[in-house]
Design an enzyme around this catalytic site. Structure first.
Site, PDB file in Angstrom:
ATOM      1  N   CYS A   1     -14.175   8.055   2.479  1.00  0.00           N
ATOM      2  CA  CYS A   1     -15.244   8.468   3.391  1.00  0.00           C
ATOM      3  C   CYS A   1     -16.082   7.243   3.777  1.00  0.00           C
ATOM      4  CB  CYS A   1     -16.115   9.527   2.706  1.00  0.00           C
ATOM      5  SG  CYS A   1     -17.483  10.050   3.743  1.00  0.00           S
TER       6      CYS A   1
ATOM      7  N   VAL B   1       0.834  -1.203   0.000  1.00  0.00           N
ATOM      8  CA  VAL B   1       0.000   0.000   0.000  1.00  0.00           C
ATOM      9  C   VAL B   1       0.870   1.256   0.000  1.00  0.00           C
ATOM     10  CG1 VAL B   1      -1.894  -1.192   1.206  1.00  0.00           C
ATOM     11  CG2 VAL B   1      -0.179   0.051   2.558  1.00  0.00           C
ATOM     12  N   ASP B   2       2.200   1.071  -0.106  1.00  0.00           N
ATOM     13  CA  ASP B   2       3.120   2.194   0.116  1.00  0.00           C
ATOM     14  C   ASP B   2       3.303   3.127  -1.088  1.00  0.00           C
ATOM     15  OD1 ASP B   2       4.921   0.766  -1.564  1.00  0.00           O
ATOM     16  OD2 ASP B   2       5.935  -0.151   0.143  1.00  0.00           O
TER      17      ASP B   2
ATOM     18  N   GLY C   1       9.223 -11.043  -2.787  1.00  0.00           N
ATOM     19  CA  GLY C   1       9.088 -10.387  -1.484  1.00  0.00           C
ATOM     20  C   GLY C   1       7.750 -10.596  -0.808  1.00  0.00           C
ATOM     21  N   THR C   2       7.167 -11.754  -1.039  1.00  0.00           N
ATOM     22  CA  THR C   2       5.910 -12.043  -0.328  1.00  0.00           C
ATOM     23  C   THR C   2       6.007 -13.389   0.378  1.00  0.00           C
ATOM     24  OG1 THR C   2       3.523 -12.375  -0.504  1.00  0.00           O
ATOM     25  CG2 THR C   2       4.816 -12.913  -2.474  1.00  0.00           C
ATOM     26  N   SER C   3       5.438 -13.438   1.587  1.00  0.00           N
ATOM     27  CA  SER C   3       5.442 -14.707   2.327  1.00  0.00           C
ATOM     28  C   SER C   3       4.401 -15.658   1.745  1.00  0.00           C
ATOM     29  CB  SER C   3       5.176 -14.449   3.818  1.00  0.00           C
ATOM     30  OG  SER C   3       3.953 -13.761   3.965  1.00  0.00           O
TER      31      SER C   3
ATOM     32  N   ASN D   1      13.160 -14.291  -2.860  1.00  0.00           N
ATOM     33  CA  ASN D   1      12.883 -14.133  -1.427  1.00  0.00           C
ATOM     34  C   ASN D   1      14.066 -14.727  -0.650  1.00  0.00           C
ATOM     35  OD1 ASN D   1      11.697 -14.383   1.246  1.00  0.00           O
ATOM     36  ND2 ASN D   1       9.703 -14.236   0.251  1.00  0.00           N
TER      37      ASN D   1
ATOM     38  N   HIS E   1      -4.413  -4.425  -2.142  1.00  0.00           N
ATOM     39  CA  HIS E   1      -4.761  -4.077  -0.757  1.00  0.00           C
ATOM     40  C   HIS E   1      -4.929  -2.579  -0.550  1.00  0.00           C
ATOM     41  CE1 HIS E   1      -2.968  -8.184   0.670  1.00  0.00           C
ATOM     42  NE2 HIS E   1      -4.149  -8.299   0.114  1.00  0.00           N
TER      43      HIS E   1
HETATM   44  P1  OAD Z   1       5.155 -10.408   4.674  1.00  0.00           P
HETATM   45  O1  OAD Z   1       5.699  -9.508   5.713  1.00  0.00           O
HETATM   46  O2  OAD Z   1       4.212 -11.468   5.093  1.00  0.00           O
HETATM   47  O3  OAD Z   1       6.328 -11.109   3.895  1.00  0.00           O
HETATM   48  C1  OAD Z   1       7.426 -10.402   3.410  1.00  0.00           C
HETATM   49  C2  OAD Z   1       8.303 -11.376   2.676  1.00  0.00           C
HETATM   50  O4  OAD Z   1       9.370 -10.647   2.103  1.00  0.00           O
HETATM   51  C3  OAD Z   1       8.927 -12.449   3.570  1.00  0.00           C
HETATM   52  O5  OAD Z   1       8.737 -13.730   2.988  1.00  0.00           O
HETATM   53  C4  OAD Z   1      10.415 -12.074   3.596  1.00  0.00           C
HETATM   54  O6  OAD Z   1      11.265 -13.213   3.679  1.00  0.00           O
HETATM   55  C5  OAD Z   1      10.577 -11.381   2.260  1.00  0.00           C
HETATM   56  N1  OAD Z   1      11.675 -10.394   2.188  1.00  0.00           N
HETATM   57  C6  OAD Z   1      12.230  -9.667   3.178  1.00  0.00           C
HETATM   58  N2  OAD Z   1      13.196  -8.860   2.696  1.00  0.00           N
HETATM   59  C7  OAD Z   1      13.240  -9.077   1.356  1.00  0.00           C
HETATM   60  C8  OAD Z   1      14.001  -8.541   0.289  1.00  0.00           C
HETATM   61  N3  OAD Z   1      14.939  -7.603   0.498  1.00  0.00           N
HETATM   62  N4  OAD Z   1      13.787  -9.011  -0.958  1.00  0.00           N
HETATM   63  C9  OAD Z   1      12.856  -9.963  -1.198  1.00  0.00           C
HETATM   64  N5  OAD Z   1      12.091 -10.491  -0.223  1.00  0.00           N
HETATM   65  C10 OAD Z   1      12.263 -10.066   1.034  1.00  0.00           C
HETATM   66  O7  OAD Z   1       4.510  -9.454   3.547  1.00  0.00           O
HETATM   67  P2  OAD Z   1       3.417  -9.811   2.447  1.00  0.00           P
HETATM   68  O8  OAD Z   1       3.598 -11.165   1.906  1.00  0.00           O
HETATM   69  O9  OAD Z   1       3.406  -8.672   1.510  1.00  0.00           O
HETATM   70  O10 OAD Z   1      -2.064  -7.229   4.227  1.00  0.00           O
HETATM   71  O11 OAD Z   1       2.108  -9.771   3.322  1.00  0.00           O
HETATM   72  C11 OAD Z   1       0.887  -9.912   2.712  1.00  0.00           C
HETATM   73  C12 OAD Z   1      -0.148  -9.082   3.427  1.00  0.00           C
HETATM   74  O12 OAD Z   1      -0.129  -9.380   4.820  1.00  0.00           O
HETATM   75  C13 OAD Z   1       0.130  -7.583   3.397  1.00  0.00           C
HETATM   76  O13 OAD Z   1      -0.304  -6.967   2.216  1.00  0.00           O
HETATM   77  C14 OAD Z   1      -0.662  -7.105   4.573  1.00  0.00           C
HETATM   78  C15 OAD Z   1      -0.265  -8.150   5.585  1.00  0.00           C
HETATM   79  O14 OAD Z   1      -1.128  -8.375   6.626  1.00  0.00           O
HETATM   80  C16 OAD Z   1      -2.949  -6.349   4.680  1.00  0.00           C
HETATM   81  O15 OAD Z   1      -2.651  -5.407   5.397  1.00  0.00           O
HETATM   82  C17 OAD Z   1      -4.331  -6.620   4.199  1.00  0.00           C
END
Ligand code: OAD
Length: 250
Positions: free
Chosen positions: A129, A105-106, A190-192, A216, A121
């Site tokens: 509003c 969302v950044d 970069g997503t878990s 990742n 997201h």
């Molecule tokens: P997470 O915080 O769950 O995961 C971040 C991932 O990025 C992890 O798997 C890290 O290992 C990896 N990571 C860290 N540093 C990195 C780098 N330099 N390069 C590549 N990967 C790296 O974040 P999201 O998967 O985005 O939702 O989380 C999904 C959603 O959960 C978010 O959008 C948010 C959160 O709750 C809402 O707020 C609805």
């Protein structure tokens, strides 16, 4: 296989790939200095999502929820896109078809120059509003009034982000699934890959015949079905891939 030989092998395939789709998560902004959600220093280690990222928590204490979002806006406002964001912005003009789907969302993808971003997201720089649904772009840091009020009707404004228990924007989500099923190569960066429905997008891609590339530092549920899985930072791996790509796409 060494990192360099994996990159070379990927680049060979990418050079003739027409349709690329990317799913990004908080990890792509980590090297810009924005905290991720999970992991050792993750936001959800220090804060309880149910107190700050649900509609009921907002209705109970809008000021508290806004203080948290105002704090996050302040952190994000001072950060710049890193080489990972920049390469993805460049690839928008490199591949004949390139779609960037983000859970972030950044707004850093847009700040890096990406124009076509599917935000699953929402966006922390938009306020909505709660009475009439009107959207306002707002970059004020810190916000003058907490909680902020709608300039048109005086109703409570909320962050234009998706909270736990809420649905994702339907049109954007449908587009994201379509683009995941029609691509030849899908990057999960970069997503878990644990939050649904976003986490299903790379799976949709592989089931539709695409190859999946993961970037990742740690393994995730996507790893098991990835053709290439790079254990490293997006801001380092993406430039290495880009450097090996031919300057013009075939
Ligand atoms: P997470 O915080 O769950 O995961 C971040 C991932 O990025 C992890 O798997 C890290 O290992 C990896 N990571 C860290 N540093 C990195 C780098 N330099 N390069 C590549 N990967 C790296 O974040 P999201 O998967 O985005 O939702 O989380 C999904 C959603 O959960 C978010 O959008 C948010 C959160 O709750 C809402 O707020 C609805």
């Amino acid at each position: 296989m060494t990192l360099q030989s994996s990159i070379s092998s990927l680049v060979k395939q990418l050079a003739s790939t027409q349709k690329v789709t990317v799913l990004s998560g908080a990890g792509i902004s980590a090297e810009s200095g924005i905290p991720t959600f999970r992991g050792k220093e993750g936001l959800w280690k220090k804060y309880r999502a149910q107190d700050l990222a649900t509609l009921s928590s907002f209705m109970k204490d809008p000021k508290l929820v806004w203080e948290w979002y105002d704090w996050r806006r302040k952190i994000i406002a001072s950060k710049e896109p890193n080489p990972g964001h920049k390469i993805l912005a460049k690839w928008e003009n490199y591949f004949p078809s390139f779609v960037l789907i983000t859970q972030n969302v950044d707004g850093l993808h847009q700040k890096a120059g990406s124009q076509n971003v599917l935000e699953l997201h929402g966006n922390i720089w938009k306020l909505r509003c709660t009475q009439e649904g009107t959207l306002f772009e707002n970059h004020e840091v810190p916000l003058k009034e907490l909680p902020p009020r709608c300039p048109q009707c005086g109703g409570l404004l909320r962050p234009h982000v998706v909270w736990f228990g809420e649905s994702l924007p339907t049109t954007t989500l449908n587009k994201a699934f379509t683009e995941s099923s029609r691509c030849e190569m899908m990057f999960s960066i970069g997503t878990s890959a644990v939050v649904q429905p976003a986490a299903s997008l790379p799976l949709k891609a592989v089931e539709s015949g695409a190859k999946v590339v993961e970037i990742n530092p740690v393994s995730t549920p996507v790893t098991s079905y990835s053709e290439f899985s790079f254990r490293g930072n997006a801001g380092e791996i993406l430039p290495q891939i880009d450097k090996k790509l031919p300057s013009e796409h075939l």
